[in-house]
Design an enzyme around this catalytic site. Structure first.
Site, PDB file in Angstrom:
ATOM      1  N   TYR A   1      -1.175  -1.100  10.565  1.00 50.09           N
ATOM      2  CA  TYR A   1      -1.429  -1.515   9.177  1.00 50.09           C
ATOM      3  C   TYR A   1      -0.269  -1.098   8.276  1.00 50.09           C
ATOM      4  O   TYR A   1       0.207  -1.892   7.458  1.00 50.09           O
ATOM      5  CB  TYR A   1      -2.738  -0.884   8.694  1.00 50.09           C
ATOM      6  CG  TYR A   1      -3.053  -1.159   7.240  1.00 50.09           C
ATOM      7  CD1 TYR A   1      -3.586  -2.376   6.841  1.00 50.09           C
ATOM      8  CD2 TYR A   1      -2.827  -0.179   6.270  1.00 50.09           C
ATOM      9  CE1 TYR A   1      -3.880  -2.621   5.506  1.00 50.09           C
ATOM     10  CE2 TYR A   1      -3.120  -0.413   4.942  1.00 50.09           C
ATOM     11  CZ  TYR A   1      -3.644  -1.632   4.564  1.00 50.09           C
ATOM     12  OH  TYR A   1      -3.931  -1.880   3.242  1.00 50.09           O
TER      13      TYR A   1
ATOM     14  N   LYS B   1       2.304  -3.445   5.906  1.00 48.58           N
ATOM     15  CA  LYS B   1       2.483  -3.258   4.468  1.00 48.58           C
ATOM     16  C   LYS B   1       3.932  -2.887   4.129  1.00 48.58           C
ATOM     17  O   LYS B   1       4.450  -3.275   3.076  1.00 48.58           O
ATOM     18  CB  LYS B   1       1.513  -2.197   3.949  1.00 48.58           C
ATOM     19  CG  LYS B   1       0.050  -2.645   3.989  1.00 48.58           C
ATOM     20  CD  LYS B   1      -0.160  -3.914   3.184  1.00 48.58           C
ATOM     21  CE  LYS B   1      -1.596  -4.357   3.130  1.00 48.58           C
ATOM     22  NZ  LYS B   1      -1.783  -5.589   2.308  1.00 48.58           N
TER      23      LYS B   1
ATOM     24  N   SER C   1       0.858  -1.182   0.000  1.00 50.23           N
ATOM     25  CA  SER C   1       0.000   0.000   0.000  1.00 50.23           C
ATOM     26  C   SER C   1       0.891   1.227   0.000  1.00 50.23           C
ATOM     27  O   SER C   1       2.017   1.191   0.505  1.00 50.23           O
ATOM     28  CB  SER C   1      -0.891   0.012   1.246  1.00 50.23           C
ATOM     29  OG  SER C   1      -1.522   1.273   1.408  1.00 50.23           O
TER      30      SER C   1
END
Length: 246
Positions: free
Chosen positions: A154, A158, A141
């Protein structure tokens, strides 16, 4: 000629479903991995069968249960033969400020977004090394590089996939296997539809192309990396964000 098998995790909806459709239309046999088979995935499989180009087959697995992964890969090989491509797309996007996030939510993010793709790759790559051929694509991401408030854990998961991608590319390149990452930005999906109109407008305004990318854009980038054009591309992060980070 038999179809090349591509394993796509998290393929029951959203971005993973778009990948399954795109790759099947490109002539691949997609083995879609998810906990449950959605109606949308069933419809995509029926559509691929009707068009007669590629195929979509479903295998159920909860990838957060790490002990199931080795058996999953053995079963896929037994049922379909060699695995040519692996797309590590499964993951969760739980948001939360670190100081107040529950420990179990942090653990779940790391388990599914980091440990699961590493172990799935481990068991898939063994036969690729023997065949001296294969393609691995990890879905990261843009927040891995930019950061975002409320997405610290998160973002960490990633970012870990980027380091994993680059190091593994060095590790197994001599076997003819490419390893790359795709980093979507805020793509036009149901998730971003939950944003307010002003938030969506801000994303579009910041983007060089003045539009949001969508799931099909990311899926076509994955198709490119799997195809002949990706033969000599490895260890890179391909950003698909409409120029949001340009």
């Amino acid at each position: 000629m038999s179809m090349l098998n591509v394993l796509v995790s998290g393929a029951s909806r959203g971005l993973g479903l778009a990948m399954a459709r795109t790759l099947a239309d490109a002539g691949y046999r997609v083995i879609a991995i998810a906990r449950t088979e959605t109606e949308e995935l069933q419809a995509a499989a029926d559509g691929a069968r009707a068009r007669g180009k590629g195929a979509i087959d479903f295998r159920s697995c909860d990838l957060s249960e790490l002990g199931q992964i080795a058996a999953l890969v053995r079963g896929v090989r037994a049922d379909f033969g060699p695995i040519y491509g692996l797309v590590n797309n499964a993951g969760v996007g739980t948001a939360g400020v670190l100081g107040t996030m529950r420990d179990k939510d942090i653990e779940r993010l790391i388990r599914l977004n980091t440990l699961s793709p590493i172990l799935l790759t481990k068991y898939v790559v063994r036969s690729m090394m023997t065949a001296r051929n294969g393609r691995i694509i990890n879905v990261s991401s843009i927040v891995a590089a930019t950061g975002h408030r409320g997405l610290s854990v998160y973002s960490a998961t990633k970012a870990s996939l980027v380091g994993f991608t680059r190091s593994l590319a060095r590790e197994i390149g001599e076997f003819g296997i490419t390893v790359n990452a795709v980093a979507p930005g805020f793509i036009d999906t149901a998730m971003t539809h939950e944003l307010s109109a002003s938030q969506r407008e801000q994303i579009v305004r910041r983007s060089a192309l003045k539009r949001m990318a969508d799931a099909e854009d990311v899926a076509q980038s994955v198709e490119f990396l799997l195809g002949p054009g990706g033969r000599n591309i490895t260890g890179i992060v391909l950003t698909v964000d409409g120029g949001n980070t340009a």
